[in-house]
Design an enzyme around this catalytic site. Sequence first.
Site, short mmCIF file in Angstrom:
data_model
loop_
_atom_site.label_atom_id
_atom_site.label_comp_id
_atom_site.label_asym_id
_atom_site.label_seq_id
_atom_site.Cartn_x
_atom_site.Cartn_y
_atom_site.Cartn_z
N ASN A 1 -24.44 -8.06 -22.40
CA ASN A 1 -23.83 -6.85 -21.81
C ASN A 1 -24.90 -5.77 -21.73
OD1 ASN A 1 -23.78 -5.29 -24.41
ND2 ASN A 1 -22.50 -7.00 -25.00
N PHE B 1 -16.86 0.87 -33.62
CA PHE B 1 -16.94 1.56 -32.34
C PHE B 1 -15.86 1.01 -31.42
CE2 PHE B 1 -20.51 4.40 -31.30
CZ PHE B 1 -21.01 4.56 -32.57
N1 CTP Z 1 -16.77 -6.24 -32.83
C1 CTP Z 1 -17.10 -7.20 -33.74
N2 CTP Z 1 -17.07 -8.52 -33.39
C2 CTP Z 1 -16.65 -8.89 -32.17
C3 CTP Z 1 -16.29 -7.89 -31.22
C4 CTP Z 1 -16.36 -6.58 -31.58
O1 CTP Z 1 -17.46 -6.87 -34.86
N3 CTP Z 1 -16.63 -10.18 -31.85
C5 CTP Z 1 -16.80 -4.81 -33.24
C6 CTP Z 1 -17.75 -3.95 -32.44
O2 CTP Z 1 -19.03 -3.88 -33.03
C7 CTP Z 1 -17.07 -2.59 -32.49
C8 CTP Z 1 -15.61 -2.95 -32.59
O3 CTP Z 1 -15.54 -4.30 -33.05
O4 CTP Z 1 -17.40 -1.88 -33.67
C9 CTP Z 1 -14.86 -2.85 -31.31
O5 CTP Z 1 -15.53 -3.50 -30.27
P1 CTP Z 1 -14.90 -3.55 -28.82
O6 CTP Z 1 -15.71 -4.47 -27.96
O7 CTP Z 1 -14.63 -2.19 -28.32
O8 CTP Z 1 -13.49 -4.17 -29.18
P2 CTP Z 1 -12.91 -5.60 -29.13
O9 CTP Z 1 -12.44 -5.98 -30.48
O10 CTP Z 1 -13.84 -6.55 -28.47
O11 CTP Z 1 -11.63 -5.34 -28.24
P3 CTP Z 1 -11.51 -5.27 -26.63
O12 CTP Z 1 -12.72 -5.90 -26.06
O13 CTP Z 1 -10.26 -5.98 -26.38
O14 CTP Z 1 -11.41 -3.79 -26.33
#
Ligand code: CTP
Length: 397
Positions: free
Chosen positions: A208, A323
Amino acid sequence: MRGKSILLIIGGGIAAYKALELVRRLAERGVGTRAILTQAGAQFVTPLSVSALTGEKTFGDLFSLTDEAQMGHIQLSRSADLVVVAPATADLMAKMAGGLANDLASTALLATNKPVLMAPAMNVRMWESAAVKRNRAVLEKDGVLFVGPNDGEMACGEFGPGRMAEPLEILAAIEQALAVQGPLKGVKALVTAGPTREPVDPVRFLANHSSGRQGYAIAQALASAGAQTTLISGPVGLAPPDGVKLQRVTTAREMLAACEAALPADVMVMAAAVADWRPDIAANSKIKKSTDRVVPLIKLVENPDILASIATGAQRPRLLIGFAAETDDVVANAVAKRARKGVDWIIANDVSGDVMGGERNRVHLISEAGVEDWPEMTKIEVGTRLAARIAEKLGAA
Ligand code: CTP
């Protein structure tokens, strides 16, 4: 370390030229330097070149009436947050270990009430001599900090320990020495940053737009506030922050393993944009275009949710911060995410614009107390403000 000041004592060694580079790097970071150039140091670099870089008068003479009238040697020795000796010659080490005060540098070292960091530079035989070893042990016992020397080829042609540490290494040691007095002193912090890359085959991956800037700025701010900080970073093109232990990873699963290995921690900030999915199989060799134009289908499987798994794990940090990168309904989604992931705080930002990769950020802090909207600021400022909030929270806990 922005806003701090250093008293730099430049001793007489060929490595004195590196002290000029150090001054330049300190200035870049907003640290002011005042310099004392010893008589021997002035054989290698001139007061003019030192002053050109510090923007200040360079001091050298203990018995100068004008210098004493402008700034007494006692005041000079206490005017900075830290005294750095680079290069620290065998002579300067011996003088300080023995408490001599027969020139401006040795007098300042004896009179100062500030921590002292030495970056020794000398011939390998001198460094390994019984006298220098003895002096070093005395200085260490007195609380003097050291950086280097490094192994390598020396200006005199010999090889071994004695080369002065590089300016960037000295800078990291300065950062650490200054941070020891900060509000997060004694706190262990873990930060993740950047994207993860999930391989499709040896040449392709899913990733990303995360640049890592916000996470790096947070790690830097935590370290500057005195936290012992580990940064676990996905692939980004950023220089390692000063005073931070950096561990590089590629995939989400590697990031999870690195986080678990780095725990326990008092505070964890997960700024990484972890890939939610990965190809179920990473091909061992490059996937070729087929002659009948059949497009390969990549099946995705879910990656571990690092934040959620740490939130429910046995080593959950006292303060766990996630985040939420959102493109719609930023605050509502982030409030829901805080509950779903079981974290203490969420930093939410709208990533529909050019936040990913940019210098600035506009975030909301979502905590047990509600939603705080922070004005738009640089990512560095977000880091500094967050570090201050963390210090408040951990101090109050
Ligand atoms: N995160 C994580 N492990 C993952 C995905 C996300 O630890 N596999 C953590 C990110 O580092 C961030 C938080 O979870 O601190 C939220 O990440 P985000 O991408 O906004 O949320 P998602 O859980 O992926 O939810 P969505 O994509 O449905 O918004």
